[in-house]
Design a protein around this motif. Structure first.
Motif, PDB file in Angstrom:
ATOM      1  N   SER A 243      -9.588  50.875 -24.217  1.00 30.05           N
ATOM      2  CA  SER A 243     -10.177  49.655 -23.664  1.00 30.05           C
ATOM      3  C   SER A 243      -9.126  48.777 -23.001  1.00 30.05           C
ATOM      4  O   SER A 243      -9.408  48.054 -22.040  1.00 30.05           O
ATOM      5  N   TYR A 338     -11.179  53.389 -32.449  1.00 32.55           N
ATOM      6  CA  TYR A 338     -12.482  54.052 -32.543  1.00 32.55           C
ATOM      7  C   TYR A 338     -13.282  53.863 -31.261  1.00 32.55           C
ATOM      8  O   TYR A 338     -13.535  52.743 -30.825  1.00 32.55           O
ATOM      9  N   THR A 339     -13.692  54.980 -30.663  1.00 33.74           N
ATOM     10  CA  THR A 339     -14.460  54.939 -29.418  1.00 33.74           C
ATOM     11  C   THR A 339     -15.829  55.602 -29.559  1.00 33.74           C
ATOM     12  O   THR A 339     -16.550  55.739 -28.569  1.00 33.74           O
ATOM     13  N   GLY A 340     -16.172  56.019 -30.773  1.00 35.21           N
ATOM     14  CA  GLY A 340     -17.436  56.718 -30.988  1.00 35.21           C
ATOM     15  C   GLY A 340     -18.620  55.782 -31.043  1.00 35.21           C
ATOM     16  O   GLY A 340     -18.499  54.556 -30.986  1.00 35.21           O
ATOM     17  N   SER A 341     -19.792  56.371 -31.190  1.00 37.71           N
ATOM     18  CA  SER A 341     -21.037  55.594 -31.277  1.00 37.71           C
ATOM     19  C   SER A 341     -21.742  55.773 -32.609  1.00 37.71           C
ATOM     20  O   SER A 341     -22.784  55.161 -32.843  1.00 37.71           O
ATOM     21  N   GLU A 345     -21.665  48.842 -34.424  1.00 33.82           N
ATOM     22  CA  GLU A 345     -21.057  48.293 -33.220  1.00 33.82           C
ATOM     23  C   GLU A 345     -19.763  47.540 -33.506  1.00 33.82           C
ATOM     24  O   GLU A 345     -18.845  47.525 -32.681  1.00 33.82           O
ATOM     25  N   LYS A 346     -19.651  46.930 -34.675  1.00 35.11           N
ATOM     26  CA  LYS A 346     -18.445  46.130 -34.969  1.00 35.11           C
ATOM     27  C   LYS A 346     -17.170  46.966 -34.960  1.00 35.11           C
ATOM     28  O   LYS A 346     -16.073  46.435 -34.778  1.00 35.11           O
ATOM     29  N   TYR A 347     -17.286  48.277 -35.138  1.00 37.73           N
ATOM     30  CA  TYR A 347     -16.116  49.136 -35.182  1.00 37.73           C
ATOM     31  C   TYR A 347     -15.680  49.615 -33.800  1.00 37.73           C
ATOM     32  O   TYR A 347     -14.580  50.159 -33.659  1.00 37.73           O
ATOM     33  N   LYS A 348     -16.516  49.418 -32.804  1.00 36.01           N
ATOM     34  CA  LYS A 348     -16.227  49.927 -31.460  1.00 36.01           C
ATOM     35  C   LYS A 348     -14.928  49.327 -30.931  1.00 36.01           C
ATOM     36  O   LYS A 348     -14.753  48.097 -30.903  1.00 36.01           O
ATOM     37  N   ASN A 349     -14.014  50.183 -30.529  1.00 40.17           N
ATOM     38  CA  ASN A 349     -12.709  49.821 -29.965  1.00 40.17           C
ATOM     39  C   ASN A 349     -11.783  49.117 -30.961  1.00 40.17           C
ATOM     40  O   ASN A 349     -10.728  48.617 -30.570  1.00 40.17           O
ATOM     41  N   GLN A 413     -10.693  61.249 -34.608  1.00 40.78           N
ATOM     42  CA  GLN A 413     -12.132  61.052 -34.421  1.00 40.78           C
ATOM     43  C   GLN A 413     -12.766  62.372 -34.033  1.00 40.78           C
ATOM     44  O   GLN A 413     -12.274  63.083 -33.157  1.00 40.78           O
ATOM     45  N   GLY A 417     -18.434  61.351 -33.844  1.00 46.42           N
ATOM     46  CA  GLY A 417     -18.106  59.964 -34.168  1.00 46.42           C
ATOM     47  C   GLY A 417     -17.644  59.748 -35.585  1.00 46.42           C
ATOM     48  O   GLY A 417     -17.294  58.623 -35.958  1.00 46.42           O
TER      49      GLY A 417
END
Length: 436
Positions: A243, A338-341, A345-349, A413, A417
């Motif tokens: 990101s 973390y880039t998974g889905s 959502e709080k863990y994204k990036n 990862q 995810g």
């Protein structure tokens, strides 16, 4: 909760249901009160992984007794490559495939020990303590010629201290290699009481930083590389933050403040300082080792005692500020953005960090042996971190005395995810997943 009370909680976190939140630091050096919050119940999955995780997460041990598993890379097809720091049956790299919740070793190759492991652009990259190799991958991301690696970099310093060569590739054809300092604080006599720092710290010419090489050029040496960032005592956990399109690393802070300078630092200060720091690096950055250390309790750069500091004198502002700082001596060995889905959502990036655990907090209890999550936003730390996966040590007593049953090291990862965590004591691989 006051800072002192919180620090006493650290060693008791091995198998409790608490999450620890420490203030992150920014370039503005804003101070935030430290707090604790109630976490969720322990993982009770039938796998018996024994980890304490947030609600909705489960852990499974997908492989056991593999040897001294360090860094790990997972292919889009779910294949697992693991680097060993000690040879097993004469081999230092394992390739596993996973089926029905268990991963089986399908191939073993590489007659060298090491830590680094990375997959990029059709190659598997792996490091020894002095070299970086690459192996061509086929369409299924399996190694084509396991007995014939290409040598990308050779002749790197390895002097039996901080010798692990963590590696990473960016999207522009560059290879990054950590070359740890073969010293605690660049003293004239290493780890000797009262010994001053070496003028100019000559170690920094060939170690104590991140070197950049070309990923596609073979047989490179120091003269072919660029010292990308310096002033980093030792880095084992590193990752490319997609990101921010930037290199991030976790530094191991220096040891023995009280033992080497007892009139300046108490035993308690020595147990808790300096910080383990997350740095966002650009070319030419200097994090300040061995001239400064970072105090996570005051969010200040402090001058090292070997170079005129006294525990109160602030360090030169020209050195890089960390993106986040954590309590001392926890030994961060893995870093993963973390880039998974699969996860909420709080863990994204955000950043997951595997803390291998301390050995030098005595007479205070030892601490660490967990994986934490650091929220990130726009490539910068965004609030407090929390202990995400705990219980590797086996018990609070094991943590306190530094005799952990398992110690987290590498992070990767998976294509679905999930995240994988290696343990370099028993050679386990944990898979942590989330189910809504």
């Amino acid at each position: 909760m006051k800072n002192t009370s919180l620090r006493l909680l650290l060693p008791a976190l091995a198998i409790t249901g608490f999450s620890l939140c420490i203030s992150s630091c920014s370039n503005n050096d804003k101070k935030t009160d430290q707090t604790t919050t109630t976490q969720t119940t322990a993982d009770t999955s039938a796998s018996g992984a024994g980890l304490v995780l947030p609600s909705g997460f489960t852990a499974a041990i997908v492989a056991e007794n593999l040897g001294s598993t360090r860094h790990i890379a997972v292919t889009p097809q779910g294949g697992i490559y693991v680097k060993l720091s000690g040879l097993k049956d004469g081999k230092g790299i394992l390739y596993l495939t996973e089926s029905n919740g268990k991963a089986t070793v399908k191939n073993a190759f590489g007659n060298y020990i090491g830590t680094g492991m990375y997959i990029k652009d059709g190659y598997l990259y792996a490091s020894s303590n002095e070299e970086v190799f690459r192996y061509k991958l086929d369409a299924n991301n399996q190694v084509v010629s396991p007995d014939a690696p290409e040598k990308v970099v050779t002749g790197l310093i390895s002097r039996n201290e901080h010798e692990a060569k963590a590696i990473l590739l960016d999207n522009s054809g560059n290879l990054y290699v950590n070359i740890g300092a073969y010293s605690n604080a660049c003293q004239v006599k290493d780890r000797e009481k009262g010994s001053p720092g070496q003028p100019g710290c000559p170690i920094l010419d060939s170690a104590g930083g991140i070197w950049q090489f070309k990923a596609g050029k073979l047989n490179q040496t120091y003269k072919d590389g660029v010292r990308y960032a310096t002033g980093l005592r030792n880095v084992v956990g590193m990752d490319w933050n997609k990101s921010a399109n930037q290199l991030f690393v976790m530094q191991h802070g220096r040891d023995q403040l009280h033992e080497l300078f007892p009139t300046m630092f108490t035993e308690k200060q020595s147990a808790e300082l300096p910080a383990e720091c997350l740095y966002a690096l650009n070319k030419g950055d200097n994090a300040g080792w061995p001239y400064i250390y970072y105090d996570w309790q005051t969010n200040k750069k402090m001058q090292m005692p070997e170079y005129g500091g006294d525990g109160k004198k602030e360090g030169d502002s020209k050195y890089k500020d960390p993106a986040a700082a954590f309590p001392g001596h926890l030994a961060p060995n893995g870093l993963l953005f973390y880039t998974g889905s699969q996860f909420p959502e709080k863990y994204k990036n955000g950043a997951f960090i595997a803390f291998h655990g301390s050995w030098n907090r005595a007479p205070e209890p030892q601490a660490g042996y967990f994986v934490v999550f650091q929220p990130m936003k726009n490539g910068k730390a965004d609030g407090n971190y929390e202990v995400f996966a705990n219980g590797f040590s086996g018990s609070a007593e094991n943590t306190a005395k530094g005799s952990a049953t398992h110690r987290p090291c590498g992070l990767a990862q998976g294509p679905d995810g999930s995240i994988y965590v290696t343990d370099d004591v028993k050679g386990n691989i944990y898979k942590i997943s989330y189910k809504k």
